[in-house]
Motif scaffolding. Structure first.
Motif, PDB file in Angstrom:
ATOM      1  N   ALA A 129       0.822  -1.202   0.000  1.00 21.79           N
ATOM      2  CA  ALA A 129       0.000   0.000   0.000  1.00 21.79           C
ATOM      3  C   ALA A 129       0.856   1.253   0.000  1.00 21.79           C
ATOM      4  O   ALA A 129       0.469   2.289  -0.557  1.00 21.79           O
ATOM      5  CB  ALA A 129      -0.923  -0.010   1.219  1.00 21.79           C
ATOM      6  N   GLU A 130       2.045   1.172   0.597  1.00 22.59           N
ATOM      7  CA  GLU A 130       2.915   2.338   0.701  1.00 22.59           C
ATOM      8  C   GLU A 130       3.400   2.835  -0.663  1.00 22.59           C
ATOM      9  O   GLU A 130       3.888   3.965  -0.776  1.00 22.59           O
ATOM     10  CB  GLU A 130       4.127   2.012   1.578  1.00 22.59           C
ATOM     11  CG  GLU A 130       3.799   1.720   3.034  1.00 22.59           C
ATOM     12  CD  GLU A 130       3.310   0.299   3.265  1.00 22.59           C
ATOM     13  OE1 GLU A 130       2.963  -0.011   4.417  1.00 22.59           O
ATOM     14  OE2 GLU A 130       3.270  -0.486   2.291  1.00 22.59           O
TER      15      GLU A 130
ATOM     16  N   ILE B  23      15.873  -6.019 -15.333  1.00 22.75           N
ATOM     17  CA  ILE B  23      15.123  -5.064 -14.513  1.00 22.75           C
ATOM     18  C   ILE B  23      15.886  -4.751 -13.233  1.00 22.75           C
ATOM     19  O   ILE B  23      16.041  -3.581 -12.842  1.00 22.75           O
ATOM     20  CB  ILE B  23      13.723  -5.620 -14.199  1.00 22.75           C
ATOM     21  CG1 ILE B  23      12.893  -5.723 -15.484  1.00 22.75           C
ATOM     22  CG2 ILE B  23      13.012  -4.745 -13.165  1.00 22.75           C
ATOM     23  CD1 ILE B  23      11.573  -6.459 -15.313  1.00 22.75           C
ATOM     24  N   ARG B  24      16.375  -5.782 -12.574  1.00 22.61           N
ATOM     25  CA  ARG B  24      17.088  -5.568 -11.310  1.00 22.61           C
ATOM     26  C   ARG B  24      18.388  -4.792 -11.523  1.00 22.61           C
ATOM     27  O   ARG B  24      18.770  -3.965 -10.689  1.00 22.61           O
ATOM     28  CB  ARG B  24      17.362  -6.909 -10.631  1.00 22.61           C
ATOM     29  CG  ARG B  24      16.108  -7.556 -10.059  1.00 22.61           C
ATOM     30  CD  ARG B  24      16.423  -8.803  -9.262  1.00 22.61           C
ATOM     31  NE  ARG B  24      15.219  -9.367  -8.664  1.00 22.61           N
ATOM     32  CZ  ARG B  24      14.665  -8.935  -7.537  1.00 22.61           C
ATOM     33  NH1 ARG B  24      15.223  -7.921  -6.878  1.00 22.61           N
ATOM     34  NH2 ARG B  24      13.572  -9.499  -7.056  1.00 22.61           N
ATOM     35  N   GLU B  25      19.046  -5.030 -12.625  1.00 26.65           N
ATOM     36  CA  GLU B  25      20.288  -4.294 -12.890  1.00 26.65           C
ATOM     37  C   GLU B  25      20.013  -2.795 -12.994  1.00 26.65           C
ATOM     38  O   GLU B  25      20.828  -1.974 -12.574  1.00 26.65           O
ATOM     39  CB  GLU B  25      20.934  -4.801 -14.177  1.00 26.65           C
ATOM     40  CG  GLU B  25      22.255  -4.111 -14.498  1.00 26.65           C
ATOM     41  CD  GLU B  25      22.913  -4.664 -15.745  1.00 26.65           C
ATOM     42  OE1 GLU B  25      24.034  -4.216 -16.059  1.00 26.65           O
ATOM     43  OE2 GLU B  25      22.317  -5.539 -16.408  1.00 26.65           O
ATOM     44  N   ARG B  26      18.845  -2.453 -13.519  1.00 28.47           N
ATOM     45  CA  ARG B  26      18.543  -1.040 -13.722  1.00 28.47           C
ATOM     46  C   ARG B  26      17.883  -0.396 -12.507  1.00 28.47           C
ATOM     47  O   ARG B  26      18.175   0.760 -12.187  1.00 28.47           O
ATOM     48  CB  ARG B  26      17.647  -0.870 -14.953  1.00 28.47           C
ATOM     49  CG  ARG B  26      17.325   0.581 -15.239  1.00 28.47           C
ATOM     50  CD  ARG B  26      17.088   0.894 -16.677  1.00 28.47           C
ATOM     51  NE  ARG B  26      17.396   2.303 -16.916  1.00 28.47           N
ATOM     52  CZ  ARG B  26      17.057   2.975 -17.999  1.00 28.47           C
ATOM     53  NH1 ARG B  26      16.435   2.363 -18.982  1.00 28.47           N
ATOM     54  NH2 ARG B  26      17.369   4.244 -18.121  1.00 28.47           N
ATOM     55  N   VAL B  27      16.979  -1.099 -11.829  1.00 31.03           N
ATOM     56  CA  VAL B  27      16.188  -0.465 -10.757  1.00 31.03           C
ATOM     57  C   VAL B  27      16.114  -1.352  -9.515  1.00 31.03           C
ATOM     58  O   VAL B  27      15.073  -1.444  -8.865  1.00 31.03           O
ATOM     59  CB  VAL B  27      14.769  -0.098 -11.256  1.00 31.03           C
ATOM     60  CG1 VAL B  27      14.813   1.050 -12.244  1.00 31.03           C
ATOM     61  CG2 VAL B  27      14.060  -1.307 -11.865  1.00 31.03           C
TER      62      VAL B  27
ATOM     63  N   ARG C 218      12.693  -1.666  -2.516  1.00 32.70           N
ATOM     64  CA  ARG C 218      11.947  -0.745  -1.662  1.00 32.70           C
ATOM     65  C   ARG C 218      10.444  -0.994  -1.735  1.00 32.70           C
ATOM     66  O   ARG C 218       9.740  -0.958  -0.726  1.00 32.70           O
ATOM     67  CB  ARG C 218      12.239   0.704  -2.054  1.00 32.70           C
ATOM     68  CG  ARG C 218      11.560   1.724  -1.136  1.00 32.70           C
ATOM     69  CD  ARG C 218      11.472   3.105  -1.765  1.00 32.70           C
ATOM     70  NE  ARG C 218      12.749   3.568  -2.305  1.00 32.70           N
ATOM     71  CZ  ARG C 218      12.871   4.675  -3.042  1.00 32.70           C
ATOM     72  NH1 ARG C 218      11.795   5.409  -3.326  1.00 32.70           N
ATOM     73  NH2 ARG C 218      14.045   5.044  -3.504  1.00 32.70           N
ATOM     74  N   HIS C 219       9.950  -1.260  -2.936  1.00 32.90           N
ATOM     75  CA  HIS C 219       8.509  -1.433  -3.127  1.00 32.90           C
ATOM     76  C   HIS C 219       8.083  -2.902  -3.146  1.00 32.90           C
ATOM     77  O   HIS C 219       6.893  -3.184  -3.313  1.00 32.90           O
ATOM     78  CB  HIS C 219       8.081  -0.760  -4.429  1.00 32.90           C
ATOM     79  CG  HIS C 219       8.236   0.729  -4.420  1.00 32.90           C
ATOM     80  ND1 HIS C 219       7.348   1.570  -3.790  1.00 32.90           N
ATOM     81  CD2 HIS C 219       9.208   1.529  -4.945  1.00 32.90           C
ATOM     82  CE1 HIS C 219       7.741   2.826  -3.940  1.00 32.90           C
ATOM     83  NE2 HIS C 219       8.868   2.831  -4.633  1.00 32.90           N
TER      84      HIS C 219
ATOM     85  N   VAL D 202       7.246   1.322 -12.930  1.00 32.75           N
ATOM     86  CA  VAL D 202       8.033   1.168 -11.709  1.00 32.75           C
ATOM     87  C   VAL D 202       7.872   2.422 -10.857  1.00 32.75           C
ATOM     88  O   VAL D 202       8.273   3.509 -11.284  1.00 32.75           O
ATOM     89  CB  VAL D 202       9.523   0.939 -12.038  1.00 32.75           C
ATOM     90  CG1 VAL D 202      10.349   0.853 -10.756  1.00 32.75           C
ATOM     91  CG2 VAL D 202       9.693  -0.325 -12.876  1.00 32.75           C
ATOM     92  N   PRO D 203       7.280   2.311  -9.668  1.00 30.85           N
ATOM     93  CA  PRO D 203       7.132   3.483  -8.802  1.00 30.85           C
ATOM     94  C   PRO D 203       8.486   4.117  -8.502  1.00 30.85           C
ATOM     95  O   PRO D 203       9.459   3.427  -8.202  1.00 30.85           O
ATOM     96  CB  PRO D 203       6.507   2.899  -7.521  1.00 30.85           C
ATOM     97  CG  PRO D 203       5.879   1.615  -7.940  1.00 30.85           C
ATOM     98  CD  PRO D 203       6.730   1.085  -9.056  1.00 30.85           C
TER      99      PRO D 203
END
Length: 219
Positions: free
Chosen positions: A11-12, A135-139, A145-146, A168-169
């Motif tokens: 939810a955060e 994806i993980r390499e970039r963000v 965090r999310h 991606v938030p």
């Protein structure tokens, strides 16, 4: 427009109003209130494959319809609204799997996925693992965090246009993922960017063997 992969689990990661409507959708599905569920999804079609923020079961509206033995016409309506029959819950179950163990045989036919593309599932799984690495390499920091649920590729096989957008938030952008080719020639094209940073675009080609960065700076 590409389909959307909803990676939100917390939810955060959302503003208050967005959290409320997701809980309303999840609550209507859980109490088997099909008219209310369909009304909510008609007003918020992007939530057709969403799960409850903070939940652990990862039941989508279609999983709940399978669990609650919804009328066939309700399930057909959800599928027509682009509910994915290949999407799996936290136990690795598709909606059809849920209907099967619940003994709801009348739903099995309508919940059986109809594939538009022929890709061996082993190859698809290998490409998915390489996509997640890209994806993980970039963000990585934002994924952690999310607690994002990273895109799963089997739903692409259900789509005539095999493409999905993964927002991606905190990135102010995301990843556009397209499946191209079929069989042993199937591969992915991933294009990612941050819309507030010029020249941030990255294009990767991904197959069962790995990923290759083939273009940068196009956005």
């Amino acid at each position: 427009m590409s389909a959307r992969w909803d990676g939100i689990t917390r939810a955060e990661s959302l503003l208050g109003g967005a959290v409320r409507i997701r809980h309303e959708v999840a609550d209507a599905a859980k109490r088997y209130d099909w008219p209310e569920l369909l009304a909510l999804l008609s007003a918020n079609p992007a939530l057709i494959n969403a799960t409850r923020p903070g939940g652990h079961a990862l039941y989508t509206p279609l999983h709940q319809a399978a669990h609650g033995n919804a009328p066939v016409e309700v399930v057909e309506r959800l599928v027509a609204m682009s509910a994915w029959r290949t999407l799996r819950n936290a136990q690795g179950e598709t909606p059809r799997d849920v209907a099967l163990w619940r003994g709801h045989g009348r739903l099995l036919e309508v919940l059986t996925p109809v594939y538009q593309h022929d890709v061996p599932l082993g190859r698809l799984a290998a490409m998915q693992a390489h996509l997640h690495a890209v994806i993980r390499e970039r963000v990585e920091e934002l994924v952690t965090r999310h607690a994002l649920r990273l895109p799963e590729l089997e739903p692409l096989l259900e789509m005539e246009e095999a493409a999905m957008w993964f927002a991606v938030p905190g990135m102010y952008g995301g990843f556009n993922i397209t499946l191209e080719g079929s069989g042993e020639k199937a591969h992915l094209v991933s294009e990612s960017w941050c819309r507030v940073v010029g020249g941030s675009g990255e294009r990767h080609e991904i197959d069962a063997e790995g990923s290759r960065l083939v273009a940068v700076g196009f956005v």
